[in-house]
Design a protein around this motif. Structure first.
Motif, PDB file in Angstrom:
ATOM      1  N   PRO A  52       0.820  -1.221   0.000  1.00  0.00           N
ATOM      2  CA  PRO A  52       0.000   0.000   0.000  1.00  0.00           C
ATOM      3  C   PRO A  52       0.855   1.273   0.000  1.00  0.00           C
ATOM      4  CG  PRO A  52      -0.897  -1.583   1.557  1.00  0.00           C
ATOM      5  CD  PRO A  52       0.433  -2.125   1.084  1.00  0.00           C
ATOM      6  N   ALA A  53       2.000   1.236   0.687  1.00  0.00           N
ATOM      7  CA  ALA A  53       2.901   2.393   0.693  1.00  0.00           C
ATOM      8  C   ALA A  53       3.456   2.628  -0.714  1.00  0.00           C
ATOM      9  CB  ALA A  53       4.034   2.190   1.690  1.00  0.00           C
ATOM     10  N   LEU A  54       3.837   1.555  -1.406  1.00  0.00           N
ATOM     11  CA  LEU A  54       4.339   1.692  -2.775  1.00  0.00           C
ATOM     12  C   LEU A  54       3.248   2.249  -3.692  1.00  0.00           C
ATOM     13  CD1 LEU A  54       6.365  -1.624  -3.097  1.00  0.00           C
ATOM     14  CD2 LEU A  54       7.310   0.695  -3.007  1.00  0.00           C
ATOM     15  N   GLN A  59       0.998   6.736  -6.762  1.00  0.00           N
ATOM     16  CA  GLN A  59      -0.124   7.631  -7.061  1.00  0.00           C
ATOM     17  C   GLN A  59       0.239   9.094  -6.843  1.00  0.00           C
ATOM     18  OE1 GLN A  59      -3.159   5.873  -4.575  1.00  0.00           O
ATOM     19  NE2 GLN A  59      -3.893   4.564  -6.232  1.00  0.00           N
ATOM     20  N   GLU A  60       1.120   9.353  -5.880  1.00  0.00           N
ATOM     21  CA  GLU A  60       1.588  10.715  -5.614  1.00  0.00           C
ATOM     22  C   GLU A  60       2.623  11.182  -6.638  1.00  0.00           C
ATOM     23  OE1 GLU A  60       1.203  10.475  -0.727  1.00  0.00           O
ATOM     24  OE2 GLU A  60       3.178  10.405  -1.665  1.00  0.00           O
ATOM     25  N   GLY A  61       3.166  10.250  -7.431  1.00  0.00           N
ATOM     26  CA  GLY A  61       4.164  10.602  -8.435  1.00  0.00           C
ATOM     27  C   GLY A  61       5.596  10.553  -7.927  1.00  0.00           C
ATOM     28  N   SER A  62       5.805  10.035  -6.714  1.00  0.00           N
ATOM     29  CA  SER A  62       7.150   9.972  -6.142  1.00  0.00           C
ATOM     30  C   SER A  62       7.969   8.821  -6.698  1.00  0.00           C
ATOM     31  CB  SER A  62       7.075   9.847  -4.623  1.00  0.00           C
ATOM     32  OG  SER A  62       6.428  10.975  -4.088  1.00  0.00           O
ATOM     33  N   ILE A  63       7.278   7.768  -7.119  1.00  0.00           N
ATOM     34  CA  ILE A  63       7.932   6.627  -7.760  1.00  0.00           C
ATOM     35  C   ILE A  63       7.128   6.242  -8.982  1.00  0.00           C
ATOM     36  CG2 ILE A  63       8.964   5.748  -5.611  1.00  0.00           C
ATOM     37  CD1 ILE A  63       6.783   3.592  -5.518  1.00  0.00           C
ATOM     38  N   SER A  64       7.760   5.530  -9.882  1.00  0.00           N
ATOM     39  CA  SER A  64       7.068   4.964 -11.036  1.00  0.00           C
ATOM     40  C   SER A  64       7.383   3.477 -11.050  1.00  0.00           C
ATOM     41  CB  SER A  64       7.514   5.636 -12.335  1.00  0.00           C
ATOM     42  OG  SER A  64       8.886   5.443 -12.551  1.00  0.00           O
TER      43      SER A  64
END
Length: 114
Positions: A52-54, A59-64
């Motif tokens: 869920p953290a990933l 969703q926030e755009g911090s990772i792809s």
């Protein structure tokens, strides 16, 4: 004292972002193992917490993420840091450094408060 520590709220995002900064693209299992390894095996990640953290970070755009093959040729989703994630990592690192500096004052108070 318990041999395993509970993570403070908000620290998992920071640990995930820092892990991806240091290691490059990793799948969820690799992220979890690296965080556990870096903690000296004092932390154990529950996958019900990690994924869920990933998803939130994505969703926030911090990772792809991108599908690929793991070391044992299994299909896995690989995560990597984005430009926004690098900025978030810098901001959160600064905030945690300030927080720990404040807490250090309480844990080792001087005789002459400033």
């Amino acid at each position: 004292m318990s041999p395993r520590l509970e993570m403070l709220k908000g620290t998992l995002d920071l640990m995930v972002l820092q892990t991806l900064q240091a290691m490059g693209a990793l799948h969820g299992y690799g992220i979890a193992r690296r965080i556990e390894q870096t903690s000296g095996n004092l932390l154990t990640l529950n996958y019900g917490t990690l994924y869920p953290a990933l998803l939130k970070l994505e969703q926030e755009g911090s990772i792809s993420s991108e599908w690929g093959l793991s070391e044992n040729n299994r299909k896995a989703k690989f995560y990597k840091l984005t430009r926004a994630g690098r900025k978030q990592l810098a901001d959160e690192t600064r905030n945690w450094e300030q927080t720990t500096a404040i807490l250090a004052r309480f844990l080792a108070p001087s005789e002459d408060p400033v």
